[in-house]
Design a protein around this motif. Structure first.
Motif, short mmCIF file in Angstrom:
data_model
loop_
_atom_site.label_atom_id
_atom_site.label_comp_id
_atom_site.label_asym_id
_atom_site.label_seq_id
_atom_site.Cartn_x
_atom_site.Cartn_y
_atom_site.Cartn_z
N HIS A 1 0.30 -1.62 0.04
CA HIS A 1 0.31 -0.09 -0.02
C HIS A 1 1.00 1.21 -0.15
N GLN A 2 2.62 1.01 0.10
CA GLN A 2 3.09 2.32 0.56
C GLN A 2 3.74 3.05 -1.47
N VAL A 3 3.92 4.05 -1.26
CA VAL A 3 4.55 4.66 -2.78
C VAL A 3 5.73 5.40 -2.12
N ILE A 4 6.96 4.92 -3.07
CA ILE A 4 8.15 6.14 -3.03
C ILE A 4 8.09 6.60 -3.98
N LEU A 5 8.36 7.91 -3.97
CA LEU A 5 8.73 8.52 -4.89
C LEU A 5 9.91 9.58 -4.89
N LEU A 6 10.46 9.45 -6.65
CA LEU A 6 11.92 9.85 -6.53
C LEU A 6 11.57 11.44 -7.28
N LEU A 7 11.97 12.64 -6.79
CA LEU A 7 11.45 13.97 -7.44
C LEU A 7 12.84 14.90 -7.52
N PRO A 8 13.21 15.16 -8.53
CA PRO A 8 14.63 16.35 -8.63
C PRO A 8 13.86 17.39 -7.96
N GLY A 9 15.45 17.56 -7.06
CA GLY A 9 15.73 18.76 -6.45
C GLY A 9 15.55 20.19 -6.62
N PRO A 10 15.39 20.80 -7.33
CA PRO A 10 15.31 22.34 -8.71
C PRO A 10 14.38 22.35 -8.16
N PRO A 11 13.98 23.17 -7.92
CA PRO A 11 11.96 23.39 -6.96
C PRO A 11 11.07 23.84 -8.61
N ARG A 12 11.70 24.68 -9.52
CA ARG A 12 10.91 24.57 -10.99
C ARG A 12 10.50 22.90 -11.23
N GLU A 13 11.29 22.47 -11.40
CA GLU A 13 11.30 21.16 -11.56
C GLU A 13 10.42 20.16 -10.85
N LEU A 14 10.53 20.24 -9.80
CA LEU A 14 9.83 19.41 -8.64
C LEU A 14 8.06 20.41 -8.34
N LYS A 15 8.00 21.35 -8.51
CA LYS A 15 6.86 21.59 -8.64
C LYS A 15 5.64 21.53 -9.50
N ALA A 16 6.79 21.29 -11.29
CA ALA A 16 5.29 20.82 -12.07
C ALA A 16 5.68 19.55 -12.24
N MET A 17 6.51 18.74 -11.78
CA MET A 17 6.27 17.57 -12.22
C MET A 17 5.47 16.78 -10.81
N MET A 18 5.26 17.85 -9.64
CA MET A 18 4.32 17.38 -7.97
C MET A 18 2.86 17.59 -8.29
N ALA A 19 3.09 18.83 -9.37
CA ALA A 19 1.51 19.16 -9.50
C ALA A 19 0.71 18.63 -10.07
N GLU A 20 1.56 18.12 -11.36
CA GLU A 20 0.91 17.31 -12.78
C GLU A 20 0.41 16.07 -11.77
N LEU A 21 1.72 14.89 -10.21
CA LEU A 21 1.05 13.50 -9.65
C LEU A 21 0.11 13.81 -9.15
N ALA A 22 -0.19 15.13 -8.88
CA ALA A 22 -1.08 15.61 -7.61
C ALA A 22 -2.84 16.09 -8.93
#
Ligand code: ATP
Ligand code: MG
Length: 429
Positions: free
Chosen positions: A155-176
């Protein structure tokens, strides 16, 4: 938003964020990604239980991840997905999960083309960024080279995202909007905050606690946190519910109960700052304001004019630090200063009346005090601040405050209390 959890899998309820990067342990770089992530998790109804900052060490990252996996449903690691030797997040996650990394030919191809478009040959080290946990899902990065990845384990999820805030934000917003929306429950978090001025934290707690302690037994239960912030005490109310209107109703009722016991010391129930609240009251009543400020150095005017549209009600003011200027610019009688001292209620009144008369504003404010760290006397220690507010038809108020803290804090509190006195006067007319 795409619907609730997939059938048979427990929805994600709790999360932990691990920010990777040795630079984040130093004094020059701050982990801001976790702030953004906490906001987005909250919108998904996922509670952030803990966050960690860890250096670029395979062992340390692994150790922190192991701990997180014992506590929460969702672990988000940010940073360390670059191509260089010190980018070790992939390897550490692979160690903990016991899942090998496999190179994805299509990512290598994609990266090669990305470099080729700029007329460059892809450095060999960048192949590392094509390494994906076996069975993991690639999360595309529209703003950079490092793709993210998502791995499900039970039931667990592990998510690896890059550090640069601009990259992380776009990717996380899409995942959400997509994968995480599907894995989160139907419940969401709803919040409201009350800002209070004029009472200390323990005093607010004493009055509010008997009220809010009963809400934990309510359905849905409301969690309350009390926070001391600069210039105000804050009560944060959070409720978790699948029913938005029931949650909003419960919060509105709770807010009313708190206002009933705390009274007019509650100055904001919608997140607006003191300057916004005072500005709105002036605007509603079509009144204008002017100030003669000494120890606050113009901070009240500065804060009032931070609000867009404040030209509709701010007339202006003067900073009158020297006694001479208190006289020449605000009309304070030197004899009054001679008798009572520059920091006194009569001088605060004279400043307020003088600036009001000279500007023609509806409301005049006078602030005079000792911001320290020097200049205090036994009768008037550092932090002694006299504030006066005069309005139309002879309305006036004057008070002496004993403030504590650094010079900056005393200036801030002086402006805060002055605006609060204006607010209290406006509520009466
Ligand atoms: P890449 O190297 O492909 O750009 P990466 O995942 O290796 O991605 P890092 O090298 O760790 O990213 O960080 C790149 C930049 O992002 C640095 O400027 C770093 O300070 C910033 N950064 C990393 N993590 C965070 C964080 N948690 N909050 C804010 N900024 C961060
Ligand atoms: Mg890094």
């Amino acid at each position: 938003m795409t619907g609730g959890p997939s059938a048979g899998v427990r929805p994600l309820a709790t999360a932990e964020v691990i920010a990777v990067g040795s630079e984040l342990l130093g004094s020059t770089r701050l982990d801001t990604n976790s702030l953004f992530l906490s906001e987005i998790l909250s919108s998904l109804g996922i509670v952030l239980r803990a966050k960690a900052v860890v250096g670029d060490s395979r062992r340390e990252i692994a150790a922190v991840l192991r701990g997180a996996l014992e506590r929460v449903d969702l672990v988000i690691l940010t940073g360390g997905l670059g191509p260089t030797d010190d980018d070790l997040t992939r390897e550490a996650v692979s160690d903990v999960l016991g899942v090998p990394l496999v190179e994805h030919a299509d990512i290598v191809e994609h990266l090669t083309q990305r470099f080729a478009r700029r007329g460059l040959k892809m450095p060999d080290v960048n192949r590392r960024q094509a390494q994906i946990l076996r069975g993991g899902v690639v999360v595309e990065n529209p703003n950079g080279t490092a793709p993210g990845q998502m791995f499900e384990r039970g039931h667990q999820v592990i998510l690896l995202l890059p550090g640069p805030p601009r990259e992380l934000k776009a990717m996380m917003a899409e995942l959400a909007r997509t994968a995480l929306a599907q894995r989160s429950g139907t419940e969401r978090l709803f919040r409201t905050t009350l800002f209070i001025v004029g009472r200390g934290e323990s005093h607010v707690e004493e009055i509010a606690q008997p009220v809010y302690s009963t809400w934990l037994q309510d359905t849905p239960p409301i969690e309350t946190t009390i926070l001391a912030a600069p210039g105000q005490i804050e009560l944060h109310l959070v409720v978790r519910s699948a029913d938005a209107s029931a949650a909003e109703r419960a919060l509105a009722e709770a807010r009313e109960q708190l206002v009933a016991v705390l009274g007019a010391d509650v100055f904001s129930i919608d997140g607006r700052s003191m300057e916004e609240i005072v500005g709105a009251l002036l605007l509603e009543r079509t009144l204008t304001i002017a100030a003669a400020e000494s120890c606050s150095g113009g901070l009240m005017m500065s804060r009032l004019t931070d609000v867009p549209g404040s030209s509709a009600y701010v007339a202006g003011g003067v900073v009158v630090y020297s006694n001479e200027l208190k006289t020449t610019l605000a009309g304070v009688d030197p004899a009054v200063m001679g008798v009572h001292g520059a920091v006194s209620e009569p001088v605060a009144m004279a400043l307020a009346e003088g600036i009001r008369a000279r500007t023609g504003a509806s409301i005049g404010v006078g602030i005079t005090g000792i911001a320290g760290p020097t200049g205090g006397t036994p009768e008037k220690p550092v932090g002694t601040v006299c504030i006066a507010v005069v309005g139309r038809e002879g309305a006036s108020a004057v008070r002496t405050f004993s403030l504590f803290g650094t010079r900056t804090m005393i200036k801030f509190w002086s402006a805060q209390y002055a605006m609060n006195m204006v607010r209290r006067m406006l509520l009466e007319v």
